[in-house]
Design a protein around this motif. Structure first.
Motif: not given
Length: 383
Positions: A68-76
């Motif tokens: 999920p951190i990869g998806a968080s990076a997209v938003l961030l």
């Protein structure tokens, strides 16, 4: 009358949307912004894994970084202004959702039921804690179906590695965005307020749309938008201003500014500054430093209650460039606080000043001229 064809980038009425390769889906998503986002994700994910590897050691029982951190990076890094990409949303959303997932997995043994329940309860928990973050659903799902290592970690999993991953990623994101001169965390636009502490709405809200209009428009759309209400308000007011500049932006600040500006040096006494303000019947004095550059302004508001011999109180100045459209000063000169805008050249030297009266006179003349032009065109067309 011949009607010119619409530009290539304008959709014709009744036609279906045309797909263009690399055309942005979101407003403001230029190629440059996307490349910056790619670079940020590359640095953020690599460094998060590196730091976690240092913390957890060479043979960790859990993964160094969760998916999920990869998806968080997209938003961030790709949409840092989104309410879903703010620090609390990333840290709280991932951690709370992972905790929900572990709890559901502990009490619900049927995995098919557990996976749906974990995601559903994660959405509810994030909504109640104002930490809605789409990757949180993946964090909850990972806690349920993540395998034996995550099952053994139990209630430690939401904190190690999920919370640690999220904290490191957010910290790196803040540093990266500041180095890239982008605002993060996103600060919502501040709504206009009545600085006079009376019951009247501020001047900017007395004409045109108001907060109730925005709420009704959002309700009629019947959709949840990935943008804060305050940002919608700020965007619409900027649209109004840009339309006004397009319609009445022919006059520049250089055209209407006063050029014989009364200024004072920074070492002027409050008594002398007050004397100049009253003598010239003005409300703002630009204050210059020893090099003749603008240091700020002073007015009767700042001088109120100052004792003789005290230091001159200097306020932050509102400034503009001589080539700026004069109409663009309207928001600042109607905010209830700013009485004049100081016009600076490229060397930050004062070349003029525009007061509320200057802008009001210009607007009145512009409206009068436009009205006369409309009448003349009407007569010419036989109206």
């Amino acid at each position: 009358m011949i009607v010119p064809p619409p530009p290539d980038n304008v959709q014709k009425p009744g036609s279906s949307p045309r797909f263009k390769l690399f055309s942005p889906i979101l407003a403001g998503a230029t190629l440059k912004e996307r490349l910056i986002g790619c670079l940020g994700a590359l640095i953020g994910i690599c460094l998060t894994g590196l730091v976690c590897g240092f913390i957890f050691g060479d043979d960790p029982q859990l993964p160094l970084i969760v998916a999920p951190i990869g998806a968080s990076a997209v938003l961030l890094f790709a949409v840092p202004a989104s309410p879903l990409a703010q620090p609390w949303s990333i840290i709280g959303g991932n951690t709370i959702s992972a905790l929900i997932g572990v709890t559901v997995s502990y009490f619900v043994k049927d995995q098919m039921v557990a996976i749906g329940l974990a995601v559903a309860l994660a959405i509810l928990a994030m909504s109640l804690t104002r930490s809605l973050h789409p990757p949180g659903g993946a964090a909850a799902l990972t806690a349920v179906i993540g395998g034996a290592a995550i099952a053994r970690a139990g209630f430690w999993f939401p904190f190690i590695p999920v919370a640690i991953n999220s904290l490191i990623l957010v910290g790196l994101g803040i540093v990266f965005h500041r180095m890239a001169r982008r605002q993060y965390p996103h600060r919502p636009a501040v709504a206009p307020v009545n600085t006079h502490e009376t019951a009247d709405p501020p001047p900017a809200l007395r004409v045109g749309f108001n907060s109730e209009d925005i709420d009704l428009a959002i309700a009629r759309l019947n959709e949840t938008l990935d943008v804060s209400r305050a940002d919608i308000d700020a965007l619409l007011r900027e649209v109004e201003l840009q339309a006004l500049i397009r319609q009445r932006g022919e006059l520049t600040c250089a055209d209407i500014m006063s050029r014989d500006v009364v200024t004072v040096p920074a070492d002027t006494t409050p008594d002398h500054a007050r004397y100049l303000l009253l003598k010239h019947d003005i409300r703002t004095l630009p204050v210059l430093d020893e090099n003749g550059k603008l240091q700020g302004t002073v007015g009767l508001r700042e001088l109120a209650g100052k004792e003789p011999g005290s230091k001159l109180p200097i306020a932050v100045a509102a400034t503009a460039n001589p080539s700026d459209p004069a109409i663009s000063l309207l928001p600042r000169l109607t905010d209830g606080m700013t009485h004049a805008v100081v016009i600076l050249d490229d060397d930050e030297k004062v070349v003029g000043i525009i007061s509320q009266t200057d802008l009001l006179a210009t607007l009145a003349k512009s409206i009068s001229q436009n009205g006369a032009s409309e009448i003349m065109r009407g007569h010419g067309q036989g109206i």
